[in-house]
Design an enzyme around this catalytic site. Sequence first.
Site, PDB file in Angstrom:
ATOM      1  N   GLY A  76      -4.189 -11.399  -5.246  1.00 39.62           N
ATOM      2  CA  GLY A  76      -4.583 -11.174  -6.635  1.00 39.62           C
ATOM      3  C   GLY A  76      -6.079 -11.314  -6.789  1.00 39.62           C
TER       4      GLY A  76
ATOM      5  N   LYS B 119      -4.576 -13.506  10.176  1.00 31.53           N
ATOM      6  CA  LYS B 119      -4.660 -14.839   9.569  1.00 31.53           C
ATOM      7  C   LYS B 119      -4.221 -15.923  10.552  1.00 31.53           C
ATOM      8  CE  LYS B 119      -3.948 -12.827   5.008  1.00 31.53           C
ATOM      9  NZ  LYS B 119      -2.988 -12.571   3.911  1.00 31.53           N
TER      10      LYS B 119
ATOM     11  N   GLU C  69       0.852  -1.198   0.000  1.00 27.10           N
ATOM     12  CA  GLU C  69       0.000   0.000   0.000  1.00 27.10           C
ATOM     13  C   GLU C  69       0.881   1.239   0.000  1.00 27.10           C
ATOM     14  OE1 GLU C  69      -3.598   1.597  -0.389  1.00 27.10           O
ATOM     15  OE2 GLU C  69      -3.421  -0.536   0.118  1.00 27.10           O
TER      16      GLU C  69
END
Length: 448
Positions: free
Chosen positions: A309, A207, A191
């Site tokens: 992606g 996660k 970012e």
Amino acid sequence: MIEYRTLKVALLGAGSVGSQVAKLLIDHADELAARVGAGLELIGIAVRDPDAPRRADLPRELFTTDAHSLILSADIVIELMGGIDPAREQVLLALTSGADVVTGNKALLAEHGPELFAAAEQVGAQLYYEAAVAGAIPIIRPLHDSLAGDRVQRILGIVNGTTNFILDRMDVAGDSLESALEVATELGYAERSDPSADVEGFDAAAKAAILAGLAFHTTVPLSAVHREGITDITKEQVDAARAAGYVIKLLAICERVTDGEGREGVSARVYPALVPREHPLAAVRGVHNAVFVQAAAAGDLMFYGAGAGGLQTASAVLGDVVSAARRHVVGGPGVAESTHADLPVLDVGAVRTRYQITLRVTDVPGVLSRIAAVFAAHHVSVETLTQTVARVDEAMPSESGEEAASGTATLVIGTHTAFESALAATVDALRDSDEVVTVTSVLRVEGA
């Protein structure tokens, strides 16, 4: 011939992943219907600005700002907005209305997972989240279903593609962290405005909380995940790791542990670590992710693939949509998340690991024995030690601020396995030692 009614699908968010999901639902409607046994109709896409440019060419009439009405009209709701609010409110609305929800929102699950799963169980709905961890890699379903009868002991994961790309560039191309981050930003992996979610380990920690809860049938709050990022990793550390036969990776580690009092619990943590080059995780390059699972019966399992992606993550989302649709066709309530083990989440100090510590010390007689005494005092055993001597002309400041002798030596010390608390206390004592000019590097060794 399809006899079941057409299932209505609502999409919340049309970013890079959401746009791809919408396009796949439209373009492959017939094929998906054949797989499910029912038609799937995308009835709307809730967004903030219906006129904003999209990466995929989608019918304008699908877009709406009325998420509330869209959710209440759907059988399956796909949430791909990200963030906590308004995602939490809208997912809860969908679940309490009886709709199944598919989400890729790891932050939402890490912060509010128990609340959302409880809401789903109350009405017999199902919350699917394969896309929340490791992008296109199927890891949630194997842990949830395939390994449900096994006992998972440990998970080592590279679950953030940006940090893996940066560390890989430092290892292969010889970049500094700053240069590698600049390349990652230019390529769109990091970012531009604020890369801290990646480089400080926040993304990987969310996660890790999800994986640990799933693997150990225990609620693991995000606040209980020990987190360290890669911002302190230097080119010198990467070069030294390569020379010693290691590669540095940012790892999410979830494992069953037993503390010093014999209490069993679980640990979830994220930090950069040395991984032996012969370990499968060492070969994970670029922005790819991998999750290495160690189970009591199944043994060692490796899941590898694209960790991010739009199209890749959309694949995981569509897999969950098909599962949700099939459940509607077959019938029956959703399967609740299992937290039956309810193990305590132990502090990182209860973890057993190994350290590699690099010190610059005064080159005087007896220094090695005094350094060894520091390790012995904290019940940490030294496994390896290498020494190089460097003569300098000027006195150099020590950790205490006083000038050190002009002769210094560099020690690289590898420890045997010990409790994290003992290893950390050893490093603190070394910093306070008169013989230590500076503690140059401290890295854990994992996967050895």
